[in-house]
Every structure is written in structure tokens, then in C-alpha cells.
Scaffold this active site. Structure first.
Site, PDB file in Angstrom:
ATOM      1  N   HIS A  23       0.839  -1.213   0.000  1.00 18.40           N
ATOM      2  CA  HIS A  23       0.000   0.000   0.000  1.00 18.40           C
ATOM      3  C   HIS A  23       0.871   1.260   0.000  1.00 18.40           C
ATOM      4  CE1 HIS A  23      -2.948  -2.744   2.161  1.00 18.40           C
ATOM      5  NE2 HIS A  23      -3.698  -2.255   1.200  1.00 18.40           N
ATOM      6  N   GLY A 134      -3.031  -1.420  -7.160  1.00 19.22           N
ATOM      7  CA  GLY A 134      -1.973  -2.419  -7.269  1.00 19.22           C
ATOM      8  C   GLY A 134      -2.328  -3.492  -8.291  1.00 19.22           C
ATOM      9  N   ASP A 137      -4.251  -7.121  -7.471  1.00 18.12           N
ATOM     10  CA  ASP A 137      -5.686  -7.273  -7.745  1.00 18.12           C
ATOM     11  C   ASP A 137      -5.928  -6.879  -9.206  1.00 18.12           C
ATOM     12  OD1 ASP A 137      -6.603  -7.908  -4.985  1.00 18.12           O
ATOM     13  OD2 ASP A 137      -5.743  -5.943  -4.585  1.00 18.12           O
ATOM     14  N   GLN A 140      -9.473  -6.462 -10.410  1.00 16.81           N
ATOM     15  CA  GLN A 140     -10.037  -5.209  -9.877  1.00 16.81           C
ATOM     16  C   GLN A 140      -9.515  -4.002 -10.677  1.00 16.81           C
ATOM     17  OE1 GLN A 140     -10.460  -4.193  -5.552  1.00 16.81           O
ATOM     18  NE2 GLN A 140      -8.578  -3.087  -5.864  1.00 16.81           N
TER      19      GLN A 140
HETATM   20  O1  PAF Z   1      -8.379  -3.136  -3.050  1.00 16.11           O
HETATM   21  C1  PAF Z   1      -9.030  -2.683  -2.080  1.00 16.11           C
HETATM   22  O2  PAF Z   1      -8.511  -2.457  -0.997  1.00 16.11           O
HETATM   23  C2  PAF Z   1     -10.524  -2.440  -2.258  1.00 16.11           C
HETATM   24  O3  PAF Z   1     -11.092  -3.380  -3.093  1.00 16.11           O
HETATM   25  C3  PAF Z   1     -10.870  -1.005  -2.692  1.00 16.11           C
HETATM   26  C4  PAF Z   1     -10.272  -0.690  -4.075  1.00 16.11           C
HETATM   27  C5  PAF Z   1     -10.355  -0.011  -1.678  1.00 16.11           C
HETATM   28  C6  PAF Z   1     -12.390  -0.833  -2.833  1.00 16.11           C
HETATM   29  O4  PAF Z   1     -13.052  -1.056  -1.625  1.00 16.11           O
END
Ligand code: PAF
Length: 268
Positions: A23, A134, A137, A140
Site C-alpha cells: 500500500h 496495485g 488485484d 479489480q
Molecule cells: O483493493 C481494495 O482495498 C478495495 O477493493 C478497494 C479498491 C479499496 C475498494 O473497496
């Protein structure tokens, strides 16, 4: 906040907290690219199924805030569930049909609708110039990219490489669930994917065959594989004959912990 009004650019890193070095690398990337950095911590209930770990998800806000301060974050945004959704059951939902239904979406029904809805809302509230996600994921990331394009959200999506422990395990907030023994085994997921990429590049195995090999090898180690598939980078469609920018993605349970990982590669 008035940052953009005064001509300063804003970089945004949405998170669910329990921050690790991965992060913080996203935060540093936002820092390099923008005048101001905003991070959110919001454990988003709508992306967890009833049988998943919403209640147990590690919440470490005080430590997270210290880490973010050390990385010169200007604003930490901590919305409550009520502020984000009001009545969760009747809130508007954003859905990206294809990308939410494949790979992780097959076993995590409605997960990606929850992600898409939360990210849309966070981007609308924060109104950043860029938002950093990132590559761990990857599904995502791909979905957010499509959504931002489809809905004409004026934020540029920036991707950062997966951050790994020394033994190759992709950093994840969920790694804290692993027992000592499981933590020892967990890097096998990345090792198997790396081996698979080598095999594919050397044309020693086809995509279906490699998926089966990964399943056999990981299940021997005690994983329960959900999927291991080769897809096209960018849109995650199954690769055609002429596609050369590919990615192998996998999800597996180790005990109760669900791990995901992926490796992007080029066929030459
Ligand atoms: O990857 C994450 O931490 C979550 O899926 C996000 C992008 C903050 C959405 O809630």
C-alpha cells in the site's frame, strides 16, 4: 479541500486499511505524480459475501494513520458505512458485466459490484486527478479502468507492480491470517505461476495443460485451487492465437485464507 481549485493536482489511494509496504508503495507513487495525496480507509461491506471475512477483516487504523503520516499523506479519509451508503440494501449499484463475472467473480458473487460501487463513490467524493491501484488485484484494476472509461470519470488510473515478500509471496492484508506453517507454504503459489510462465514461454505446455499442472502441484502442497488461467492483458478475455501480451492469474485457499496472485508476460 480546495487543492484542485488552487491549481494543485491530487493523487488518491483507496484502501481497506491494515496497510503494508505494498500500500505504501502506491502512496509513494501517488506522491511522485501529484502535489497532494489523499488516502481512504474504508472496509467496504458491499464487497464481502455473507460467508466472507467482513467482521474479522483486520482493522488497524491508528497504526495505519502513523504509517501514512510518515509517507507524507495530506489527507486520510475515513468514511463510515452510513456516510457511504445510508441504507446499503437500496443503494445504487455500479456493475461491470463481463469483468465482474469471470475468474474471482465466479466464486465471489457480487464482490466486484461492491468494489465498482465503492470506487465510483470514492472517486466522486475525492475527485482526484489520478488514483493508484496495485497489480496484485489485476481483475479489480482492469474493472476499475473499464468503469472509469465507461462512466467518463475524469480520473487517470495508475497501476503499480505487485509488492512481494523476500520469498515471493504477494503482500496482502489477508496474509496475517496464515499460520506459521501456512506462511511457509504460501510462496508456492507464486513459484508455481513463475514456473508456468517459463513453460508457456518455452512452448512446453498449452494453457489448459498448465492450469491442470498448477492444480495438481498446489493441491499436493495443501492448497485448494479455485482457478489458474491464462488471459489476455488489458481486458482479461481468453487469449486468441495472435495475442502475445498475456497474464496468468490464480486464486487458491490455504486453510481459510484466500490468496490471489498473477504474473503478466509477453510471448515472443
Ligand atoms: O483493493 C481494495 O482495498 C478495495 O477493493 C478497494 C479498491 C479499496 C475498494 O473497496
Amino acid at each position: 479541500m480546495g487543492y484542485r481549485k488552487s491549481g494543485e493536482s491530487v493523487g488518491f489511494v483507496p484502501t481497506m486499511g491494515n496497510l503494508h509496504a505494498g500500500h505504501l508503495a502506491l502512496v509513494d507513487e501517488a506522491r511522485v505524480r501529484s502535489d497532494r495525496v489523499i488516502t481512504s480507509i474504508f472496509v467496504n461491506p458491499t464487497q464481502f459475501a455473507p460467508n466472507e471475512d467482513y467482521n474479522d477483516y483486520p482493522r488497524t487504523e491508528a497504526e495505519d494513520a502513523k504509517r501514512l503520516e510518515a509517507h507524507a499523506v495530506d489527507v486520510l479519509f475515513l468514511p463510515s458505512v452510513d456516510a457511504m451508503y445510508g441504507d446499503v440494501s437500496s443503494t445504487t449499484t455500479v456493475s461491470v458485466p463481463y469483468l465482474s463475472s469471470i475468474l474471482c467473480g465466479k466464486s465471489r458473487l457480487r464482490h466486484f459490484d461492491g468494489v465498482a460501487t465503492a470506487v465510483t463513490k470514492l472517486l466522486n467524493i475525492v475527485q482526484p486527478d489520478i488514483a493508484v491501484f496495485g497489480c496484485k488485484d489485476y481483475q479489480q484494476l482492469t474493472l476499475v479502468r473499464q468503469m472509469v472509461g465507461d462512466l467518463a470519470i475524469p480520473t487517470q488510473i495508475v497501476a503499480c507492480d505487485t509488492y512481494r515478500e523476500k520469498d515471493g509471496l504477494a503482500m496482502s492484508s489477508r496474509n496475517v491470517y496464515l499460520s506459521e506453517e501456512q506462511r511457509h507454504i504460501a510462496p508456492r503459489l507464486y513459484q508455481e505461476l513463475s514456473r508456468a510462465v517459463d513453460m508457456i514461454k518455452q512452448r512446453k505446455a498449452g494453457f489448459d495443460e498448465i492450469g491442470l499442472q498448477i492444480k495438481t502441484n498446489l493441491e499436493r502442497e495443501g492448497f485448494e485451487l479455485q482457478y489458474a488461467e491464462v488471459r489476455r492483458q488489458g481486458d482479461l478475455h481468453p487469449p486468441g492465437e495472435s495475442d502475445t501480451s498475456l497474464i496468468i492469474l490464480a486464486a487458491a485457499h490455504l486453510g481459510n485464507t484466500r490468496l490471489i496472485d498473477n504474473i503478466a508476460f509477453e510471448l515472443t
